[in-house]
Design a protein around this motif. Structure first.
Motif, PDB file in Angstrom:
ATOM      1  N   LEU A 190      59.560  28.586  58.580  1.00  0.00           N
ATOM      2  CA  LEU A 190      60.507  28.153  57.553  1.00  0.00           C
ATOM      3  C   LEU A 190      61.725  29.057  57.590  1.00  0.00           C
ATOM      4  N   SER A 191      62.880  28.475  57.870  1.00  0.00           N
ATOM      5  CA  SER A 191      64.101  29.277  57.933  1.00  0.00           C
ATOM      6  C   SER A 191      64.710  29.402  56.539  1.00  0.00           C
ATOM      7  N   ILE A 192      65.645  30.346  56.420  1.00  0.00           N
ATOM      8  CA  ILE A 192      66.450  30.424  55.191  1.00  0.00           C
ATOM      9  C   ILE A 192      67.784  29.720  55.403  1.00  0.00           C
ATOM     10  N   GLY A 193      67.914  29.066  56.540  1.00  0.00           N
ATOM     11  CA  GLY A 193      69.037  28.177  56.775  1.00  0.00           C
ATOM     12  C   GLY A 193      70.330  28.877  57.144  1.00  0.00           C
ATOM     13  N   ARG A 194      71.404  28.370  56.551  1.00  0.00           N
ATOM     14  CA  ARG A 194      72.744  28.868  56.835  1.00  0.00           C
ATOM     15  C   ARG A 194      73.437  29.246  55.526  1.00  0.00           C
ATOM     16  N   ALA A 195      74.585  29.906  55.670  1.00  0.00           N
ATOM     17  CA  ALA A 195      75.335  30.359  54.498  1.00  0.00           C
ATOM     18  C   ALA A 195      75.827  29.182  53.673  1.00  0.00           C
ATOM     19  N   ILE A 196      75.858  29.356  52.351  1.00  0.00           N
ATOM     20  CA  ILE A 196      76.455  28.333  51.493  1.00  0.00           C
ATOM     21  C   ILE A 196      77.973  28.355  51.715  1.00  0.00           C
ATOM     22  N   ASP A 197      78.641  27.314  51.292  1.00  0.00           N
ATOM     23  CA  ASP A 197      80.070  27.173  51.536  1.00  0.00           C
ATOM     24  C   ASP A 197      80.845  28.378  51.013  1.00  0.00           C
ATOM     25  N   GLY A 198      81.754  28.902  51.841  1.00  0.00           N
ATOM     26  CA  GLY A 198      82.651  29.967  51.410  1.00  0.00           C
ATOM     27  C   GLY A 198      82.086  31.366  51.485  1.00  0.00           C
ATOM     28  N   HIS A 208      76.723  48.188  61.758  1.00  0.00           N
ATOM     29  CA  HIS A 208      77.283  47.133  60.908  1.00  0.00           C
ATOM     30  C   HIS A 208      78.159  46.159  61.697  1.00  0.00           C
ATOM     31  N   ARG A 209      77.822  45.985  62.970  1.00  0.00           N
ATOM     32  CA  ARG A 209      78.524  45.013  63.793  1.00  0.00           C
ATOM     33  C   ARG A 209      77.711  43.733  63.859  1.00  0.00           C
ATOM     34  N   ALA A 210      78.400  42.584  63.729  1.00  0.00           N
ATOM     35  CA  ALA A 210      77.712  41.301  63.814  1.00  0.00           C
ATOM     36  C   ALA A 210      77.045  41.163  65.176  1.00  0.00           C
ATOM     37  N   THR A 211      75.803  40.675  65.173  1.00  0.00           N
ATOM     38  CA  THR A 211      75.052  40.553  66.411  1.00  0.00           C
ATOM     39  C   THR A 211      74.296  39.236  66.438  1.00  0.00           C
ATOM     40  N   ARG A 212      73.988  38.762  67.646  1.00  0.00           N
ATOM     41  CA  ARG A 212      73.155  37.566  67.799  1.00  0.00           C
ATOM     42  C   ARG A 212      71.697  37.952  68.003  1.00  0.00           C
ATOM     43  N   GLY A 259      67.163  31.365  65.078  1.00  0.00           N
ATOM     44  CA  GLY A 259      66.308  30.472  65.830  1.00  0.00           C
ATOM     45  C   GLY A 259      67.125  29.668  66.821  1.00  0.00           C
ATOM     46  N   ALA A 260      66.434  28.864  67.631  1.00  0.00           N
ATOM     47  CA  ALA A 260      67.123  28.004  68.598  1.00  0.00           C
ATOM     48  C   ALA A 260      68.025  27.002  67.896  1.00  0.00           C
ATOM     49  N   ASP A 261      67.741  26.708  66.626  1.00  0.00           N
ATOM     50  CA  ASP A 261      68.546  25.769  65.848  1.00  0.00           C
ATOM     51  C   ASP A 261      69.771  26.423  65.217  1.00  0.00           C
TER      52      ASP A 261
END
Length: 377
Positions: A190-198, A208-212, A259-261
């Motif tokens: 179960l994912s927590i999905g994606r960010a809400i708008d904005g 603190h660097r964005a990473t994949r 995830g892959a999604d």
């Protein structure tokens, strides 16, 4: 308030423009802190939620959360913004799942937002089904992981209901979401999905660097709080994510991976990892595996420290038709040897906090002498 002596004049917070209200963290990972949130924080969240859930004046929102718990902000401000009817669950019913289900039915609640522990008790002890609650159209949950087998059962019983997994600590309110499809397979996680708008949500490394890669969940944007209040002094956020978008970020302490999604999946907490016999172990990993056992309804793995850097992993489980010996065999077969708990206890129910979450601190300090007595104590 009229009978309480208040003889310490408080200075106004001159550096907290837009301040709206203060919530205190639960203190489950340390001393409770005053979280100062703004009018913009809550308005951005409820505007998004009302639109996403499609809330209208025809809806009846069931409110069961304490005013000290941030789940209540949707109930209060979401109903005010949309014109929906806000229906308060009487406190005396909260400990009786069948009464909660009956209240949802008789009050014709259409939108309900609660912690997974309450939904689990409604399922197992309250007789909750889609036929029993035909008016319910949105089930939202947050605050703790929802055991995947239990959630799948809900999606099967409530075929016409929209399910939302909402994620976010008190400091950010809800910052990500996942609408759980009825065809969802628990084996996929179960994912927590994606960010809400904005809102910006990133996984970041130690710099603190964005990473994949796997990293700590960091949040910036209009739902992020103004800062912590300590003895009346505001301590604002100073952390920035690289690349910098100009907004301070809050580091949640939660670990995640993509995830892959392209969605975010939780990997536990930095402070929920322990080191035992040379192995680094995430207690949430133990729980997620044990909860896949068909007999197990819910469980919690806790660390009991005996000396600095030394301790034991203790598993508490609510299970049907199992003895302690059978459960230990099943757990030992399902987990790598280095992750098998030192002690396993069968209990009638898990201790809960005042907010309805599993009280891990109470479990870690407990020493049950009767296998099914811990929940009552």
């Amino acid at each position: 308030l009229g009978i309480l002596p208040v003889d310490c004049p408080a200075a106004p917070l001159t550096d907290a423009a837009g301040a709206g209200y203060v919530l205190f963290t639960s203190g489950s990972t340390g001393w409770p802190k005053g979280v100062l949130l703004s009018h913009e924080n809550v308005l951005h969240f409820v505007r998004w939620t009302v639109e996403r859930f499609g809330v209208t004046p025809a809806d009846r929102i069931g409110s069961q959360s304490s005013l000290t718990f941030d789940l209540s902000t949707f109930d209060l401000f979401g109903s005010a913004l949309s014109g929906a009817c806000l229906v308060l669950l009487p406190d005396l019913l909260k400990g009786f799942p069948r009464d909660v289900v009956e209240w949802l039915r008789t009050e014709r609640i259409s939108v309900f937002y609660a912690v997974p522990t309450l939904y689990q008790s409604m399922l197992h002890k309250g007789g909750a089904t889609g036929a029993e609650l035909p008016g319910l159209r949105v089930i939202a949950f947050a605050g703790e992981p929802f055991p995947t087998a239990e959630l799948k059962r809900y999606t099967e019983l409530f075929g016409n209901v929209e399910f939302y997994n909402l994620y976010g600590p008190t400091e950010t309110n809800v910052c990500t979401f996942e609408r759980v499809d009825h065809r969802w397979d628990p084996r996929d996680g179960l994912s927590i999905g994606r960010a809400i708008d904005g809102v910006r949500v990133e996984l970041v490394d130690e710099a603190h660097r964005a990473t994949r890669d796997e990293g700590e969940i960091a949040v910036s944007g209009p739902t992020v709080f103004l800062g912590y209040l300590t003895d009346g002094e505001l301590r604002p956020l100073t952390t920035r994510i690289s690349p910098d978008d100009g907004s301070p970020a809050y580091l949640t302490g939660d670990l995640g991976h993509y995830g892959a999604d392209g969605k975010i999946y939780l990997r536990g907490r930095r402070d929920h990892q322990v080191k035992r016999r040379g192995y680094r172990i995430d207690l949430y990993d133990i729980e997620s595996v044990v909860q896949e056992l068909p007999e197990v309804r819910t469980c919690a793995a806790v660390w009991t420290e005996s000396a600095p850097g030394e301790g034991r992993i203790v598993l508490y489980a609510v299970a049907d038709g199992m003895t302690r010996t059978l459960l230990r065999r099943a757990v030992s077969a399902a987990l790598p040897r280095h992750m098998v708990p030192d002690d396993i206890h069968l209990v009638g129910r898990l201790a809960l906090t005042g907010r309805g979450k599993i009280d891990r601190e109470a479990l870690a300090s407990a020493a049950p002498t009767q296998e099914r007595d811990h929940g009552r104590r």
